[in-house]
Design an enzyme around this catalytic site. Structure first.
Site: not given
Length: 247
Positions: A56-58, A97, A240
């Site tokens: 979910r935040d690559l 992000t 983020t």
């Protein structure tokens, strides 16, 4: 307590976004090895791990590099773990992000493994171009990196997307294939995107015939209209963000 392996080369974003001197240290072969390592890492999370995990935040700053420039996916603070084979969920709290969020997640709070695929596609375009997914102005038009890449791809000028610090002799076919794969990953409809297994197969297979991608999400570069938080996709993607939205 978090215990990390010491990774002397810090994060990928410091190499591809910092200075031309650092970008030139990452020749195409090194970048391709980093891409392949990220693919294998995501494939493990999505398919081979005992627990199915959606990151979910690559993003580039969450890819750490060891002394041999091998990539390590980091920062699982907002990752979602699934015990069953059901790897789709929704939430009222959107975290991640801007610039890397899949549209169905940003708009509806719906996330799945295809959300990570979308983020990977953005990251792959950044690795190839050496540019952040921010607004790019050309010939009076304002496009984000996804729109810019799509525009060049449709005109057959994809070579203009490639980082000017790269020596591209003998690797144009690999570059073209990777841009094609990246555009497949950032398509608007999640069902149109490949799985990470598909991506792994496409990258490792020489001479593979790839589908033609459809227009990417966020073609006009904005998500604020749907999120209603006064933010746009052309943020610099270093922070983020958590945004809460009533459904």
């Amino acid at each position: 307590m978090l215990v990390y392996e010491y990774l002397p080369n810090r994060s990928l974003d410091l190499f591809i976004f910092d200075t031309p001197e650092k970008r030139v240290l990452l020749e195409w072969k090194k970048r391709l090895l980093i891409v392949q390592g990220i693919v294998q890492g995501l494939l493990y999370l999505h398919k081979h791990s005992r627990l199915h995990i959606i990151h979910r935040d690559l993003k580039a700053s969450n890819i750490l590099l060891d002394h041999n420039m091998n990539p390590k996916i980091s920062d699982f603070g907002i990752a979602k773990i699934f015990i069953s084979n059901d790897t789709e969920d929704n939430t009222n709290t959107v975290v991640g992000t801007y610039g890397y969020m899949a549209p169905e997640y940003a708009y509806e709070g719906l996330f799945s493994s295809k959300s990570d695929v979308f983020s990977f596609g953005v990251l792959l375009l950044e690795i190839i171009s050496g540019k952040r997914n921010s607004i790019i102005r050309q010939n009076g038009c304002s496009l984000n990196l996804l729109g810019y890449a799509w525009h060049l791809w449709k005109e057959g000028k994809w070579i203009d997307l490639v980082d000017t610090s790269l020596v591209i002799e003998n690797c144009t076919s690999e570059l073209s294939k990777c841009i094609n794969i990246a555009l497949l990953c950032v398509q608007e409809n999640a069902a149109d995107r490949p799985t990470m297994w598909d991506v792994s197969t496409m990258i490792s297979t020489e001479g593979a015939s790839l589908p033609e991608p459809k227009q990417p999400a966020y073609y006009n570069g904005r998500v604020a209209k749907s999120l209603d938080v006064g933010l746009e996709l052309h943020s610099i993607n270093e922070v983020t963000i958590t945004a809460q939205e009533g459904r």
